[in-house]
Motif scaffolding. Structure first.
Motif, PDB file in Angstrom:
ATOM      1  N   GLN A  73       0.939  -1.587  -0.199  1.00 58.96           N
ATOM      2  CA  GLN A  73       0.164  -0.375   0.028  1.00 58.96           C
ATOM      3  C   GLN A  73       0.670   0.737  -0.062  1.00 58.96           C
ATOM      4  O   GLN A  73       1.739   1.308   0.799  1.00 58.96           O
ATOM      5  CB  GLN A  73      -0.741  -0.124   1.048  1.00 58.96           C
ATOM      6  N   HIS A 175     -16.839   4.635  -0.970  1.00 63.58           N
ATOM      7  CA  HIS A 175     -15.926   3.785  -0.244  1.00 63.58           C
ATOM      8  C   HIS A 175     -14.748   2.938  -0.412  1.00 63.58           C
ATOM      9  O   HIS A 175     -14.942   2.914  -1.751  1.00 63.58           O
ATOM     10  CB  HIS A 175     -16.830   3.297   1.320  1.00 63.58           C
ATOM     11  N   ILE A 176     -14.373   2.863   0.480  1.00 63.25           N
ATOM     12  CA  ILE A 176     -13.094   1.739   0.306  1.00 63.25           C
ATOM     13  C   ILE A 176     -13.515   0.533   0.956  1.00 63.25           C
ATOM     14  O   ILE A 176     -13.937  -0.255   2.458  1.00 63.25           O
ATOM     15  CB  ILE A 176     -11.655   2.040   0.211  1.00 63.25           C
ATOM     16  N   ASP A 177     -12.932  -0.761  -0.088  1.00 60.39           N
ATOM     17  CA  ASP A 177     -13.536  -2.186   0.223  1.00 60.39           C
ATOM     18  C   ASP A 177     -12.311  -2.885   1.794  1.00 60.39           C
ATOM     19  O   ASP A 177     -11.123  -2.111   1.723  1.00 60.39           O
ATOM     20  CB  ASP A 177     -13.311  -3.612  -0.802  1.00 60.39           C
ATOM     21  N   MET A 178     -13.078  -2.954   2.899  1.00 57.03           N
ATOM     22  CA  MET A 178     -11.814  -2.900   4.300  1.00 57.03           C
ATOM     23  C   MET A 178     -11.078  -3.743   4.048  1.00 57.03           C
ATOM     24  O   MET A 178     -10.255  -3.668   4.555  1.00 57.03           O
ATOM     25  CB  MET A 178     -12.245  -2.632   5.683  1.00 57.03           C
ATOM     26  N   ALA A 179     -11.804  -4.882   3.838  1.00 60.55           N
ATOM     27  CA  ALA A 179     -11.032  -5.991   2.840  1.00 60.55           C
ATOM     28  C   ALA A 179      -9.491  -5.931   2.510  1.00 60.55           C
ATOM     29  O   ALA A 179      -9.022  -7.020   3.007  1.00 60.55           O
ATOM     30  CB  ALA A 179     -11.956  -7.699   3.298  1.00 60.55           C
ATOM     31  N   GLY A 181      -8.831  -3.282   0.818  1.00 57.67           N
ATOM     32  CA  GLY A 181      -8.723  -1.724   0.106  1.00 57.67           C
ATOM     33  C   GLY A 181      -8.250  -0.787  -0.579  1.00 57.67           C
ATOM     34  O   GLY A 181      -7.903  -0.393  -1.488  1.00 57.67           O
ATOM     35  N   ASP A 206     -15.973   5.682   9.637  1.00 59.00           N
ATOM     36  CA  ASP A 206     -16.433   4.684  10.568  1.00 59.00           C
ATOM     37  C   ASP A 206     -15.909   3.171   9.385  1.00 59.00           C
ATOM     38  O   ASP A 206     -15.389   2.126   9.584  1.00 59.00           O
ATOM     39  CB  ASP A 206     -17.574   4.053  10.572  1.00 59.00           C
ATOM     40  N   LEU A 207     -16.306   3.783   8.187  1.00 57.96           N
ATOM     41  CA  LEU A 207     -15.977   3.338   6.976  1.00 57.96           C
ATOM     42  C   LEU A 207     -14.975   3.367   6.329  1.00 57.96           C
ATOM     43  O   LEU A 207     -15.012   2.897   4.749  1.00 57.96           O
ATOM     44  CB  LEU A 207     -17.481   3.087   5.800  1.00 57.96           C
ATOM     45  N   ASP A 208     -13.551   3.840   6.915  1.00 58.31           N
ATOM     46  CA  ASP A 208     -12.459   4.526   6.379  1.00 58.31           C
ATOM     47  C   ASP A 208     -12.505   5.981   5.499  1.00 58.31           C
ATOM     48  O   ASP A 208     -12.921   6.387   5.498  1.00 58.31           O
ATOM     49  CB  ASP A 208     -11.602   3.239   5.703  1.00 58.31           C
ATOM     50  N   TRP A 244      -9.007  11.265   5.503  1.00 56.85           N
ATOM     51  CA  TRP A 244      -9.254  10.466   6.825  1.00 56.85           C
ATOM     52  C   TRP A 244      -8.982  10.254   7.712  1.00 56.85           C
ATOM     53  O   TRP A 244      -8.215  11.534   7.348  1.00 56.85           O
ATOM     54  CB  TRP A 244      -8.466   9.461   5.230  1.00 56.85           C
TER      55      TRP A 244
END
Length: 295
Positions: A73, A175-179, A181, A206-208, A244
């Motif tokens: 990342q 948003h970003i898929d937290m699993a 990124g 809360d959702l990045d 962020w």
């Protein structure tokens, strides 16, 4: 490894040779530090440069000419000690060139120059990338400055607001898929603005990260509880922008980007990635953004 400090009557600005990272903007007028000081409880960094990639590749790797390359990342530039090339009373330029280690995960030759320049109550950050190789180069690049919030004694995070350009009444973000990124472009959210502002709340992240595409944000700042400007990021002609904060953390990052993370599920060639930047042999890419201190 060292640090370079430049100052004028208003600000004292310090840049670390590690990643040419902006680690302090001290406002002499109000006797306060603007830049997040890197508490690892929440986030150990302060204002890293993101290169040669902003965010993550889907699955942690990308495809180039049929071969898969692993890349972390935000790339690797932030983790190298950079050569200090030029320095004066109001500016410093760092240099980073490709090497045997960088080529393992990024098979391109480049020269990256990062210049910080102090003028009045503003810090200008300039990136210059030159393709020094013999084939076309692909990359994304971004800023990631974090700002202390709250900054006034006795105030709360929710007393502050995000502030945008005067002609903006709403913004669209994903948003970003937290699993993984990676971005989720199929679901777009609306941020309605009241007098070009949106209140800060820790629940906002809360959702990045909030990811704004389409060149929507050329100006984004943080407003004080009394309605005055605290800090503003000016970034003309930047196609992407991130906002962020780590959950519960006392800071906000305002991030101008040229390109961003993969979309969820993207497994195509790097050259075809949405928003990727291209540089032909010997071609040069330049981009500038400014951090302006209010008051």
């Amino acid at each position: 490894m060292g640090r370079f400090t430049m100052e004028n009557d208003r600000l004292a600005v310090t840049i670390d040779d590690l990643g040419a990272e902006l680690v302090s903007v001290y406002d002499k007028k109000y006797k306060r530090e603007i830049i997040w000081q890197g508490d690892p409880t929440w986030w150990k960094r302060q204002a890293p440069i993101l290169f040669p990639n902003v965010g993550k590749y889907y699955g942690g790797e990308y495809l180039y000419q049929g071969r898969h390359y692993v890349q972390d990342q935000h790339g690797f530039a932030r983790d190298y000690e950079l050569e200090r090339m030029e320095e004066s009373g109001n500016s410093v330029t760092h240099r980073f060139v490709s090497n045997e280690e960088t080529r393992k995960g990024y098979p391109f030759d480049f020269e990256l120059l990062i210049t910080h320049r102090l003028t009045g109550a503003e810090v200008e950050i300039q990136w210059q990338i030159k393709n020094t190789g013999d084939h076309e180069m692909y990359f994304t690049i971004g800023g990631h400055p974090g700002f202390n919030v709250p900054v006034l004694p006795g105030t709360a995070y929710s007393d502050y607001a995000l502030k945008f350009a005067d002609d903006q009444n709403e913004l669209k973000y994903i948003h970003i898929d937290m699993a993984t990124g990676t971005g989720l472009p199929d679901k777009v959210y609306t941020m309605p603005l009241t007098e070009h502002k949106y209140p800060l709340s820790k629940a906002l992240f809360d959702l990045d990260a909030l990811v704004f595409d389409g060149g929507q944000i050329q100006k984004a700042g943080i407003e004080m509880p009394d309605g005055t400007d605290y800090v503003t990021v000016l970034c003309d002609d930047f196609p992407n922008f991130g906002i962020w904060a780590a959950p519960g953390a006392p800071f906000v990052c305002l991030e101008p980007w040229c390109g961003r993370c993969d979309n969820f599920g993207y497994e195509g060639e790097l050259k075809d990635k949405p928003g990727i930047n291209h540089l032909k042999e010997e071609e040069v890419f330049k981009k500038v953004y400014t951090i302006a201190i209010g008051g």
